[in-house]
Design a protein around this motif. Structure first.
Motif, PDB file in Angstrom:
ATOM      1  N   GLN A   1      86.199  43.518  25.307  1.00 27.32           N
ATOM      2  CA  GLN A   1      85.042  42.836  25.892  1.00 27.32           C
ATOM      3  C   GLN A   1      84.338  41.962  24.840  1.00 27.32           C
ATOM      4  OE1 GLN A   1      82.975  46.398  27.224  1.00 27.32           O
ATOM      5  NE2 GLN A   1      83.565  46.033  29.358  1.00 27.32           N
TER       6      GLN A   1
ATOM      7  N   VAL B   1      81.287  41.879  24.100  1.00 26.10           N
ATOM      8  CA  VAL B   1      80.561  42.927  23.376  1.00 26.10           C
ATOM      9  C   VAL B   1      80.823  44.213  24.168  1.00 26.10           C
ATOM     10  CG1 VAL B   1      78.340  42.693  24.592  1.00 26.10           C
ATOM     11  CG2 VAL B   1      78.361  43.556  22.261  1.00 26.10           C
ATOM     12  N   PRO B   2      81.165  45.320  23.484  1.00 25.47           N
ATOM     13  CA  PRO B   2      81.493  46.535  24.228  1.00 25.47           C
ATOM     14  C   PRO B   2      80.288  46.972  25.064  1.00 25.47           C
ATOM     15  CG  PRO B   2      82.031  46.756  21.873  1.00 25.47           C
ATOM     16  CD  PRO B   2      81.229  45.510  22.024  1.00 25.47           C
ATOM     17  N   HIS B   3      80.487  47.150  26.363  1.00 25.17           N
ATOM     18  CA  HIS B   3      79.351  47.476  27.232  1.00 25.17           C
ATOM     19  C   HIS B   3      79.817  48.179  28.493  1.00 25.17           C
ATOM     20  CE1 HIS B   3      80.858  43.820  29.113  1.00 25.17           C
ATOM     21  NE2 HIS B   3      80.160  44.131  30.195  1.00 25.17           N
TER      22      HIS B   3
ATOM     23  N   LYS C   1      79.081  34.592  21.005  1.00 24.42           N
ATOM     24  CA  LYS C   1      78.276  35.813  20.879  1.00 24.42           C
ATOM     25  C   LYS C   1      77.828  36.305  22.251  1.00 24.42           C
ATOM     26  CE  LYS C   1      76.482  34.871  16.257  1.00 24.42           C
ATOM     27  NZ  LYS C   1      75.324  34.434  15.483  1.00 24.42           N
ATOM     28  N   ALA C   2      77.779  37.627  22.407  1.00 24.41           N
ATOM     29  CA  ALA C   2      77.449  38.198  23.714  1.00 24.41           C
ATOM     30  C   ALA C   2      76.515  39.391  23.559  1.00 24.41           C
ATOM     31  CB  ALA C   2      78.726  38.631  24.424  1.00 24.41           C
ATOM     32  N   ILE C   3      75.727  39.635  24.608  1.00 29.39           N
ATOM     33  CA  ILE C   3      74.845  40.809  24.653  1.00 29.39           C
ATOM     34  C   ILE C   3      74.825  41.362  26.075  1.00 29.39           C
ATOM     35  CG2 ILE C   3      72.409  41.569  24.542  1.00 29.39           C
ATOM     36  CD1 ILE C   3      73.488  41.337  21.771  1.00 29.39           C
ATOM     37  N   ALA C   4      74.816  42.689  26.186  1.00 30.29           N
ATOM     38  CA  ALA C   4      74.598  43.357  27.471  1.00 30.29           C
ATOM     39  C   ALA C   4      73.296  44.149  27.382  1.00 30.29           C
ATOM     40  CB  ALA C   4      75.763  44.281  27.796  1.00 30.29           C
ATOM     41  N   GLU C   5      72.924  44.793  28.473  1.00 31.18           N
ATOM     42  CA  GLU C   5      71.645  45.511  28.649  1.00 31.18           C
ATOM     43  C   GLU C   5      70.538  44.482  28.864  1.00 31.18           C
ATOM     44  OE1 GLU C   5      70.787  48.605  29.144  1.00 31.18           O
ATOM     45  OE2 GLU C   5      72.402  49.830  28.341  1.00 31.18           O
TER      46      GLU C   5
ATOM     47  N   ALA D   1      67.825  43.839  26.267  1.00 34.37           N
ATOM     48  CA  ALA D   1      68.346  43.260  25.019  1.00 34.37           C
ATOM     49  C   ALA D   1      68.695  41.781  25.215  1.00 34.37           C
ATOM     50  CB  ALA D   1      69.564  44.051  24.537  1.00 34.37           C
TER      51      ALA D   1
ATOM     52  N   TRP E   1      66.949  38.675  23.233  1.00 31.01           N
ATOM     53  CA  TRP E   1      67.810  37.678  22.586  1.00 31.01           C
ATOM     54  C   TRP E   1      67.396  36.265  22.992  1.00 31.01           C
ATOM     55  CZ3 TRP E   1      73.440  36.299  24.243  1.00 31.01           C
ATOM     56  CH2 TRP E   1      74.083  35.579  23.231  1.00 31.01           C
TER      57      TRP E   1
END
Lengths: 225, 225
Positions: free
Chosen positions: B48, B50-52, B65-69, B72, B76
């Protein structure tokens, strides 16, 4: 006067993340008893130090400033005590870890004990718990949590999996199997310095308790099963 | 190429906070279809971006770049686009609003539809929903959310209560009664500029849907009751 007042139940669970950050920062903290925590929660929101639904609530005793919601408290402390990278994506990644941890706590306790565990529901949940562990393992292996021991994501990881697998040792083998690098990080994080002392203090204070209440009894039954 | 790719179900709910922030920042976004969202969620965490565990997942197409939640992701974006105060306590207060909003979403949907609403459980929940509204009202009255329309707490407040009371208009009177200043803020926030356009786009795209699924049917029944 201690630096902070933490309103939280006398159990590790969600409050433990705040305690670990405070200990790591060398800040002193007072924890009022359960009656005071209940009274704070039941107060008119207009009278609370910050309007909020439930503990944890952290008050800075010097300024009177307060924050609730565990991830928001953690960000507040991390920024005050330089426990987070300043670059936005790295900071958001650390916050993601905190929010993930919060989700794991909710799931392990069936959202605060809304229902109790059964053998069937636990069996159904186990693949998801394994997946949470794999998600953490991937993050550690990819060095998405900084290896820097001064940082939020590292401290939160040690606190989540360390506290859980100490209080529920039946889950230790699962963590080692699914997330060996997380298990190593957790052991390192909690075997030295302020985090080790905080973990020891927590064991003295709370004994074997993790989340407390009826849901902990239910969890212990299925975990042992 | 759009600036971002947002993986989220085709409903407002948790994704709407990310959409509102992106719209406010003037960033372009692509949203892959449900099959792509499912495929992303089922992917090996090591593969993934980002691991999520679950969407929303936001990818910056330029950097990868990636973000989950959701909280968060919001932090960002807010830090990238200067939608949050830099002072740690003010920033934590904005993040508290986001985490509170996330809690309200969980509670309104019985944690993603783990059970369905009954008249009895809804009646039991209503005082708690009123209390959430009172908490928001106290925060607005005490100016704890900045009145600055460029800020995270303001946008999240407009998105939470605006989307909910538009899709479930039966709750409008409750919000006006318990939290008149929140109701006014919500109307202001969503009647002008980028947030108004985003709300309109959402209505066109999703119609009357709020959280979707069986839990929305169940929610509509008790809310109308």
């Amino acid at each position: 006067m201690p630096n902070f007042t933490l309103y939280y139940w006398p159990v590790p669970f969600r409050g433990e993340f705040v305690r670990a950050l405070l200990a790591h920062a060398g800040a002193t903290v007072d924890e009022p008893d359960s009656d005071a925590v209940s009274a704070m929660m039941d107060m008119d929101p207009r009278e609370q130090p910050v309007p909020h639904m439930a503990p944890p609530l952290l008050v800075d005793n010097a300024s009177g400033k307060a924050i609730a919601e565990m991830p928001a408290i953690c960000l507040w402390l991390a920024e005050q005590f330089n426990l987070t990278p300043s670059e936005p994506h790295q900071k958001a990644r650390a916050l993601k870890v905190i929010n993930d941890a919060n989700d794991v706590l909710d799931e392990m306790t069936l959202n605060g004990g809304k229902t109790m565990w059964t053998t069937e529901s636990w069996t159904h949940f186990l693949p998801r718990l394994r997946r949470w562990m794999k998600i953490w393992e991937a993050a550690v292996v990819q060095d998405l949590l900084s290896a820097n021991q001064n940082e939020l994501g590292y401290i939160a990881t040690g606190t989540l999996w360390g506290t859980m697998t100490e209080r529920l040792p039946q889950l230790r083998a699962l963590l080692s199997a699914e997330a060996p690098n997380v298990a190593t990080l957790v052991e390192q994080a909690r075997s030295q310095g302020a985090l080790s002392a905080q973990a020891e203090e927590s064991r003295k204070r709370f004994g074997n308790v993790w989340c407390g209440g009826e849901i902990e009894k239910s969890l212990r039954e299925v975990v042992q099963g």
